[in-house]
Design an enzyme around this catalytic site. Structure first.
Site, PDB file in Angstrom:
ATOM      1  N   GLY A  13      72.637  42.101  32.737  1.00  0.00           N
ATOM      2  CA  GLY A  13      72.890  43.433  32.698  1.00  0.00           C
ATOM      3  C   GLY A  13      74.189  43.752  32.677  1.00  0.00           C
ATOM      4  O   GLY A  13      75.289  42.694  32.703  1.00  0.00           O
ATOM      5  N   GLN A  14      74.863  44.766  32.419  1.00  0.00           N
ATOM      6  CA  GLN A  14      76.287  44.886  31.935  1.00  0.00           C
ATOM      7  C   GLN A  14      77.125  44.727  33.378  1.00  0.00           C
ATOM      8  O   GLN A  14      78.067  43.974  33.315  1.00  0.00           O
ATOM      9  CB  GLN A  14      76.721  46.177  31.364  1.00  0.00           C
ATOM     10  CG  GLN A  14      76.185  47.440  32.020  1.00  0.00           C
ATOM     11  CD  GLN A  14      76.854  48.696  31.379  1.00  0.00           C
ATOM     12  OE1 GLN A  14      77.934  48.569  30.671  1.00  0.00           O
ATOM     13  NE2 GLN A  14      76.213  49.770  31.378  1.00  0.00           N
ATOM     14  N   ASP A  39      62.072  37.890  37.857  1.00  0.00           N
ATOM     15  CA  ASP A  39      61.572  39.363  37.854  1.00  0.00           C
ATOM     16  C   ASP A  39      61.825  39.896  39.207  1.00  0.00           C
ATOM     17  O   ASP A  39      60.948  39.150  39.908  1.00  0.00           O
ATOM     18  CB  ASP A  39      60.277  39.360  36.948  1.00  0.00           C
ATOM     19  CG  ASP A  39      59.840  40.756  36.836  1.00  0.00           C
ATOM     20  OD1 ASP A  39      60.347  41.609  37.763  1.00  0.00           O
ATOM     21  OD2 ASP A  39      59.219  41.159  35.818  1.00  0.00           O
ATOM     22  N   THR A  65      66.964  51.039  34.176  1.00  0.00           N
ATOM     23  CA  THR A  65      68.257  51.968  33.960  1.00  0.00           C
ATOM     24  C   THR A  65      68.042  52.898  32.928  1.00  0.00           C
ATOM     25  O   THR A  65      68.888  53.777  32.616  1.00  0.00           O
ATOM     26  CB  THR A  65      69.523  51.080  33.842  1.00  0.00           C
ATOM     27  OG1 THR A  65      69.316  50.255  32.785  1.00  0.00           O
ATOM     28  CG2 THR A  65      69.922  50.495  35.060  1.00  0.00           C
ATOM     29  N   THR A 104      73.007  55.039  42.353  1.00  0.00           N
ATOM     30  CA  THR A 104      73.498  55.576  41.287  1.00  0.00           C
ATOM     31  C   THR A 104      73.886  57.187  41.561  1.00  0.00           C
ATOM     32  O   THR A 104      73.261  57.733  42.615  1.00  0.00           O
ATOM     33  CB  THR A 104      72.462  55.969  39.987  1.00  0.00           C
ATOM     34  OG1 THR A 104      72.803  57.086  39.146  1.00  0.00           O
ATOM     35  CG2 THR A 104      71.104  56.160  40.627  1.00  0.00           C
ATOM     36  N   ASP A 105      74.669  58.027  40.909  1.00  0.00           N
ATOM     37  CA  ASP A 105      75.134  59.529  41.315  1.00  0.00           C
ATOM     38  C   ASP A 105      73.839  60.375  40.913  1.00  0.00           C
ATOM     39  O   ASP A 105      73.833  61.384  41.343  1.00  0.00           O
ATOM     40  CB  ASP A 105      76.340  59.892  40.345  1.00  0.00           C
ATOM     41  CG  ASP A 105      76.180  59.399  38.939  1.00  0.00           C
ATOM     42  OD1 ASP A 105      75.548  58.536  38.597  1.00  0.00           O
ATOM     43  OD2 ASP A 105      76.567  60.229  37.862  1.00  0.00           O
ATOM     44  N   TYR A 129      64.047  58.578  37.046  1.00  0.00           N
ATOM     45  CA  TYR A 129      65.024  57.340  37.489  1.00  0.00           C
ATOM     46  C   TYR A 129      65.819  57.735  38.807  1.00  0.00           C
ATOM     47  O   TYR A 129      65.613  56.819  39.803  1.00  0.00           O
ATOM     48  CB  TYR A 129      66.036  57.511  36.467  1.00  0.00           C
ATOM     49  CG  TYR A 129      67.129  56.506  36.722  1.00  0.00           C
ATOM     50  CD1 TYR A 129      67.122  55.041  36.626  1.00  0.00           C
ATOM     51  CD2 TYR A 129      68.448  57.211  36.753  1.00  0.00           C
ATOM     52  CE1 TYR A 129      68.164  54.274  36.937  1.00  0.00           C
ATOM     53  CE2 TYR A 129      69.685  56.265  37.168  1.00  0.00           C
ATOM     54  CZ  TYR A 129      69.502  54.898  37.082  1.00  0.00           C
ATOM     55  OH  TYR A 129      70.471  54.160  37.612  1.00  0.00           O
TER      56      TYR A 129
HETATM   57  N1  LIG Z   1      74.290  52.051  33.653  1.00  0.00           N
HETATM   58  C1  LIG Z   1      74.630  53.243  34.306  1.00  0.00           C
HETATM   59  O1  LIG Z   1      75.549  54.154  33.904  1.00  0.00           O
HETATM   60  C2  LIG Z   1      74.492  53.261  35.642  1.00  0.00           C
HETATM   61  C3  LIG Z   1      75.210  54.257  36.534  1.00  0.00           C
HETATM   62  C4  LIG Z   1      74.709  54.222  37.808  1.00  0.00           C
HETATM   63  C5  LIG Z   1      74.099  53.429  38.294  1.00  0.00           C
HETATM   64  N2  LIG Z   1      73.676  52.370  37.868  1.00  0.00           N
HETATM   65  C6  LIG Z   1      73.172  50.969  38.528  1.00  0.00           C
HETATM   66  O2  LIG Z   1      73.818  50.147  38.624  1.00  0.00           O
HETATM   67  C7  LIG Z   1      72.903  48.937  38.568  1.00  0.00           C
HETATM   68  C8  LIG Z   1      73.190  48.119  37.274  1.00  0.00           C
HETATM   69  O3  LIG Z   1      73.402  48.766  36.008  1.00  0.00           O
HETATM   70  P1  LIG Z   1      73.656  48.218  34.938  1.00  0.00           P
HETATM   71  O4  LIG Z   1      74.369  49.370  34.019  1.00  0.00           O
HETATM   72  O5  LIG Z   1      74.155  46.734  34.932  1.00  0.00           O
HETATM   73  O6  LIG Z   1      72.388  48.293  34.144  1.00  0.00           O
HETATM   74  P2  LIG Z   1      71.820  47.257  32.990  1.00  0.00           P
HETATM   75  O7  LIG Z   1      72.830  47.063  31.812  1.00  0.00           O
HETATM   76  O8  LIG Z   1      70.693  48.052  32.328  1.00  0.00           O
HETATM   77  O9  LIG Z   1      71.147  45.918  33.584  1.00  0.00           O
HETATM   78  C9  LIG Z   1      69.999  46.136  34.614  1.00  0.00           C
HETATM   79  C10 LIG Z   1      69.388  44.507  34.475  1.00  0.00           C
HETATM   80  O10 LIG Z   1      68.379  44.582  35.079  1.00  0.00           O
HETATM   81  C11 LIG Z   1      67.377  43.887  34.688  1.00  0.00           C
HETATM   82  N3  LIG Z   1      66.013  44.124  34.615  1.00  0.00           N
HETATM   83  C12 LIG Z   1      65.290  45.267  34.738  1.00  0.00           C
HETATM   84  N4  LIG Z   1      64.392  45.130  35.299  1.00  0.00           N
HETATM   85  C13 LIG Z   1      64.050  43.822  35.889  1.00  0.00           C
HETATM   86  C14 LIG Z   1      63.097  43.030  36.718  1.00  0.00           C
HETATM   87  N5  LIG Z   1      62.110  43.757  37.024  1.00  0.00           N
HETATM   88  N6  LIG Z   1      63.662  42.155  37.162  1.00  0.00           N
HETATM   89  C15 LIG Z   1      64.899  41.375  36.836  1.00  0.00           C
HETATM   90  N7  LIG Z   1      65.839  42.046  36.278  1.00  0.00           N
HETATM   91  C16 LIG Z   1      65.427  43.034  35.796  1.00  0.00           C
HETATM   92  C17 LIG Z   1      67.538  44.322  33.013  1.00  0.00           C
HETATM   93  O11 LIG Z   1      67.025  43.292  32.240  1.00  0.00           O
HETATM   94  P3  LIG Z   1      66.585  43.554  30.721  1.00  0.00           P
HETATM   95  O12 LIG Z   1      67.862  43.562  30.060  1.00  0.00           O
HETATM   96  O13 LIG Z   1      65.571  42.404  30.361  1.00  0.00           O
HETATM   97  O14 LIG Z   1      65.860  45.031  30.889  1.00  0.00           O
HETATM   98  C18 LIG Z   1      69.078  44.113  32.904  1.00  0.00           C
HETATM   99  O15 LIG Z   1      69.461  42.801  32.565  1.00  0.00           O
HETATM  100  C19 LIG Z   1      71.650  49.395  38.424  1.00  0.00           C
HETATM  101  O16 LIG Z   1      70.852  49.241  39.531  1.00  0.00           O
HETATM  102  C20 LIG Z   1      71.806  50.923  38.106  1.00  0.00           C
HETATM  103  O17 LIG Z   1      70.589  51.587  38.410  1.00  0.00           O
HETATM  104  C21 LIG Z   1      73.855  52.082  36.498  1.00  0.00           C
END
Ligand SMILES: NC(=O)c1ccc[n+]([C@@H]2O[C@H](COP(=O)([O-])OP(=O)(O)OC[C@H]3O[C@@H](n4cnc5c(N)ncnc54)[C@H](OP(=O)(O)O)[C@@H]3O)[C@@H](O)[C@H]2O)c1
Length: 301
Positions: A13-14, A39, A65, A104-105, A129
């Site tokens: 993920g990012q 997973d 996400t 998250t917010d 979500y």
């Molecule tokens: N992005 C935002 O704007 C944001 C804002 C607030 C909070 N957050 C929180 O911050 C955290 C990280 O977000 P991020 O931006 O890095 O999100 P992201 O880029 O979507 O990364 C999430 C990662 O989790 C993986 N994933 C999804 N389901 C999974 C599973 N069942 N088992 C293992 N891995 C799994 C995804 O894999 P795949 O790529 O294969 O799907 C992806 O690599 C999350 O908890 C998110 O809720 C994000």
């Protein structure tokens, strides 16, 4: 020198990628697991890794996400954002490993005027979500006292699909963009989240007192989505000749999408007071992320 063992879930993920790109302390042994390796909804595989590696800290950056997809894929959202963190918390508690879980917010409704949400403010999510993330938080909090819930917002980076990478793609392919003005957010560079995770982990490993509980981190200052789009376009302008027109729109112009909080800004005082982590202007992270994105593009070409 004894080694500190860290497991990170969600390595592709990012935030996961930004974390892996960070300089980590020399006494850490990091096991960063992608979805393909583990997973998090597969509780037996999670247990296998946790038992085998016996981490001091588990960092969960994995989750579903895709906010709009969660509206129709309730079960997937629930499994990834509620059941999986609940299981992780129970497994960490069983071996006395600390857990840092990202949230998250979007657990807030965004209807509190100009108020920046405090960690203890009442949650009231307005989409699936946010609801699934709220349930995940509650499960973590109730089953593991040695846990940190770090809420972040509007994360962007050079990795994966996010506000910045989508904007660059739109600039390169569209002549006209319609962006909403009625959603205020506080964009947060993924690398700031990654650095915060390193700081929090380091201090927890050194026995930080008062370090558990809910914390907020986001960039500054708050902006509406259109203002952020303009800032991204301005920051990217030196690297393209494309200049699409950006037109203002309202959320109601885009029916069919999940509702988003109207004013979604996190108060970051607590993380500064407890961990010394300062909010950064997101503009700095934007310029850095674009440099990383350009570097990645050059490598692919
Ligand atoms: N992005 C935002 O704007 C944001 C804002 C607030 C909070 N957050 C929180 O911050 C955290 C990280 O977000 P991020 O931006 O890095 O999100 P992201 O880029 O979507 O990364 C999430 C990662 O989790 C993986 N994933 C999804 N389901 C999974 C599973 N069942 N088992 C293992 N891995 C799994 C995804 O894999 P795949 O790529 O294969 O799907 C992806 O690599 C999350 O908890 C998110 O809720 C994000």
């Amino acid at each position: 020198m004894s080694t500190n063992r860290i497991i990170l879930f969600g390595a592709n993920g990012q935030v996961g990628q930004a974390f892996c790109a960070e300089q980590i302390p020399a006494d850490w042994e990091l096991r960063a697991l992608s979805r393909a390796e583990c997973d998090i909804t597969d509780h037996r595989t999670v247990q296998h890794y946790i038992k085998e590696f016996h981490p001091d800290i588990v960092i969960n950056t994995a989750g579903m996400t895709a906010v709009d997809r969660c509206e129709t894929e309730h079960d997937e959202a629930r499994h990834a954002n509620f059941d999986a963190p609940a299981n992780l918390a129970a497994q960490c508690a069983a071996i006395d490993a600390m857990l840092i879980h990202l949230s998250t917010d979007y657990v807030f409704d965004g209807n509190a005027g100009n108020h920046a949400y405090l960690p203890d403010d009442m949650m009231n999510p307005i989409n699936v979500y946010g609801e699934s993330k709220m349930m995940g938080e509650e499960a973590v909090r109730h089953s593991h006292p040695f846990s940190v819930i770090l809420r972040i917002s509007s994360v962007f980076s050079a990795f994966g699909t996010n506000l910045l990478t989508k904007m660059i793609q739109a600039i390169e392919t569209k002549d006209e963009l319609r962006i909403v003005t009625d959603q205020i957010c506080a964009p947060t560079p993924a690398q700031d989240v990654a650095r915060a995770l390193v700081t929090i982990s380091t201090q927890l490993l050194h026995g930080k007192s008062g370090g558990y509980g809910i914390f907020h981190l986001c960039g500054a200052p708050p902006v509406n989505r259109l203002e952020f789009a303009q800032a991204m376009m301005e920051a990217y302008a030196p690297h393209t000749t494309r200049r699409p027109i950006i037109l203002p729109a309202l959320s109601s112009d885009f029916p069919g999408f999940a509702p988003r909080p109207a004013h979604s800004v996190l108060n970051c005082d607590k993380i500064r007071e407890i961990y010394g982590i300062q909010q950064r202007p997101w503009r700095e992270g934007l310029d850095e992320s674009i440099q990383v994105w350009l570097h990645k593009r050059k490598q692919v070409a």
